[in-house]
Enzyme design. Sequence first.
Site, PDB file in Angstrom:
ATOM      1  N   CYS A 255      30.174   6.388  -2.210  1.00  0.00           N
ATOM      2  CA  CYS A 255      31.118   5.977  -1.174  1.00  0.00           C
ATOM      3  C   CYS A 255      32.265   6.961  -1.046  1.00  0.00           C
ATOM      4  CB  CYS A 255      31.636   4.573  -1.448  1.00  0.00           C
ATOM      5  SG  CYS A 255      30.361   3.337  -1.213  1.00  0.00           S
TER       6      CYS A 255
ATOM      7  N   ASP B 142      27.749  -5.568   1.527  1.00  0.00           N
ATOM      8  CA  ASP B 142      28.590  -5.990   2.653  1.00  0.00           C
ATOM      9  C   ASP B 142      28.154  -7.327   3.254  1.00  0.00           C
ATOM     10  OD1 ASP B 142      30.666  -4.115   2.754  1.00  0.00           O
ATOM     11  OD2 ASP B 142      29.420  -2.645   3.784  1.00  0.00           O
TER      12      ASP B 142
ATOM     13  N   ASP C 135      34.442  -6.311  -0.495  1.00  0.00           N
ATOM     14  CA  ASP C 135      33.985  -5.547  -1.654  1.00  0.00           C
ATOM     15  C   ASP C 135      34.766  -4.239  -1.722  1.00  0.00           C
ATOM     16  OD1 ASP C 135      32.768  -4.389   0.561  1.00  0.00           O
ATOM     17  OD2 ASP C 135      30.783  -4.270  -0.338  1.00  0.00           O
TER      18      ASP C 135
HETATM   19 CO    CO Z   1      32.524  -3.449   2.318  1.00  0.00          CO
HETATM   20 CO    CO Z   2      30.364  -0.772   3.849  1.00  0.00          CO
END
Ligand code: CO
Ligand code: CO
Length: 348
Positions: free
Chosen positions: A20, A94, A230
């Site tokens: 990420c 998600d 998250d």
């Molecule tokens: Co998220």
């Molecule tokens: Co995402």
Amino acid sequence: MKQIENMEIKLTKFSHGGGCGCKVAPGVLDEILKGSGESFMSKNLLVGNETKDDAAVYDLGNGNALISTTDFFMPIVNDAFTYGKIAAANALSDVYAMGGKPFLAIAILGFPTEKLPTEIAQQIIAGGKSICKEAGVSLSGGHTINSPEPFFGLAVTGIVPIKNLKQNSTAQEGDLLFLTKPLGTGMLATALKRELLSESEIQQAIDSMCLLNKFGEELGKCEFVHALTDVTGFGLLGHLIEMCEGANLSAEIDYAKIPLMQGVKDLCTKFVYPDNTMRNWKAYENKVQGIGSESLLTLCDPQTSGGLLITVDEKNKREFLAIASQNNFQLEAIGRFISPKEKLIYIL
Ligand code: CO
Ligand code: CO
């Protein structure tokens, strides 16, 4: 034997960024979205772009809503199968973060066919399939392109009874804040890439990144869970700021209560962190008070397949902790939401 050759391929060498941490900076994303014109806004769209939530949510008109999301990134670990697992767990997250249940996924794969053997792509997808199987999700179809850097992820569809839908923007004053996974995947992945860690030392981070955030589906059923998201590329601070902005509240963080992965404190003293940590901090510095040299590196660390950030009505703390413990989480509140003040976040 190709199998043996594959063992020696270090996938992270083929990517400029991993996990990420590949996300574009929050400010850049805002700019892109602002300049992209108006969307067609169906009256059935329950969650769209406005609140920077984890997924789009569409009212099916029968008491249920469809959840739609996608996430993909470049390799964060060297092993292809593990990379596939992490990318899949991250993409499914998600849907869980909206209180929903994922049921269908399609794969998104970019692969340098001239640089890497086909077996690597097979292993990446096999890793994705194994996590989808664990989640009870059918991974069926997708799209693959030839690309200079490998990337992999999923587009995921989920479902949620509308009464169970959780958003990131609905925290209430006084809510306690909980986090289900320790922080540090960005720092540990950077250390791995620089070969400062052995593969076995990064195992705790791998286990954490492969752990499904399925708990979110359970939390959907809890009325006292007011908001849910998250923690991914923007780090704990970034995702908490989105929660504060969405709810027009400020938050206090008790830094001593923040769970950290093993080795993270040591990497802080050695200044081993990914570039995006500083990029994240630049986007938030005006909104935060009380940051220290360690807390800057940990709270802005971009997480890959990070934990759930949960806001809980203080009255229901014991009930929540009991449910968390049934789901194998021994949690402690890391902070709380307070009335809106000059800054969004106060680190104690
Ligand atoms: Co998220
Ligand atoms: Co995402």
